[in-house]
Design a protein around this motif. Sequence first.
Motif, mmCIF file in Angstrom:
data_model
loop_
_atom_site.group_PDB
_atom_site.id
_atom_site.type_symbol
_atom_site.label_atom_id
_atom_site.label_comp_id
_atom_site.label_asym_id
_atom_site.label_seq_id
_atom_site.Cartn_x
_atom_site.Cartn_y
_atom_site.Cartn_z
ATOM 1 N N ARG A 146 23.530 -10.619 -0.991
ATOM 2 C CA ARG A 146 22.997 -11.539 -2.012
ATOM 3 C C ARG A 146 23.540 -12.952 -1.845
ATOM 4 O O ARG A 146 22.802 -13.925 -1.944
ATOM 5 C CB ARG A 146 23.334 -11.025 -3.420
ATOM 6 N N SER A 239 20.476 -11.144 -16.171
ATOM 7 C CA SER A 239 21.834 -10.881 -15.676
ATOM 8 C C SER A 239 22.366 -12.025 -14.823
ATOM 9 O O SER A 239 23.577 -12.184 -14.663
ATOM 10 C CB SER A 239 21.844 -9.594 -14.844
ATOM 11 N N PHE A 240 21.466 -12.845 -14.259
ATOM 12 C CA PHE A 240 21.876 -13.918 -13.348
ATOM 13 C C PHE A 240 22.084 -15.259 -14.048
ATOM 14 O O PHE A 240 22.580 -16.198 -13.434
ATOM 15 C CB PHE A 240 20.814 -14.104 -12.254
ATOM 16 N N MET A 244 23.346 -18.380 -11.815
ATOM 17 C CA MET A 244 22.311 -18.667 -10.833
ATOM 18 C C MET A 244 21.033 -19.128 -11.529
ATOM 19 O O MET A 244 20.516 -18.422 -12.394
ATOM 20 C CB MET A 244 22.027 -17.415 -9.986
ATOM 21 N N VAL A 249 17.166 -17.309 -8.086
ATOM 22 C CA VAL A 249 16.961 -15.854 -8.156
ATOM 23 C C VAL A 249 15.647 -15.486 -7.462
ATOM 24 O O VAL A 249 15.596 -14.566 -6.648
ATOM 25 C CB VAL A 249 16.949 -15.371 -9.617
#
Length: 292
Positions: A146, A239-240, A244, A249
């Motif tokens: 990732r 969640s990001f 981010m 994403v």
Amino acid sequence: MFKQLIRSTVFAAAALVSALPACSAHAAGHPAFNVKVTGAGAPVILIPGLASPGEVWDGTVQRFCVTRQCHVLTLAGFAGTPAIEAPLLPAVEQQLSAYIAENRMDHPVLIGHSMGAFLALKMAADHPEQVGRVVVVDTLPALGARQTPNITAEQLEAMAAQMRDRFLQTDNAAFAAQQRRTAGTMVTCEADVERVVGWSLKSDRRTMATAMYQMLADDLRPSLARIKAPTLVLGGVASFKAFMPRGDVEAMYRSQYQNLSGVKIELADSARHFIMYDDADWMYARIGQFLN
């Protein structure tokens, strides 16, 4: 009036699914998983993620399996299911391929969440002649890449081994606290957090650690080119958000799936990892469009 009609139709469909006979398939030929079969029609195989039981798909079954036959898996060692000695992920893949053949399924749809989605991608890449369509619910083909897309196979393996060893060496109290913190990043509602934590604490920790190692050490990105099945990828963005931007994403998803021809990627802004709990209607709408 129209809203009442829709609500009545949904309730009637859910009641019909509940009334349909369900059975657990005999485990002798596939000890790596149990199967609960519900309904009749075109086959759909639903694979849960790490430590989750098949019940994570209960809402999905109610929504889609009135006119389809659902085969809901619970993997060995997860959520109280007895563990097996063999490495879990290769065993599930091999035995699921045999299960499809034995039951003469005609190109079933595979729907997987997290590690279950990783397995669905493996099945579609390694057994393309057996798989009809694939729905990926919140996973990437190379989870360990990732942040470092060009990570080497050796680096991936070392990182995965370190995580596995740390996971096994943690004492029970620290492990439980760690699982609660992790679940809090994966699902929004507190009741769902407790449910996910409960499944983890009932799971065999060695099975969890080994399965995580197998998934993190693998890189499916080159294998995606072998997949013939139309594939829908659903991702949760919430969640990001803390580290981010949404654009990054989306770029990460598109980069990791670039070798999969014709893939359709959709992201849910309001959902974390367990999209089926955080934004079920969003997920069902996109799966419905994809399957119809």
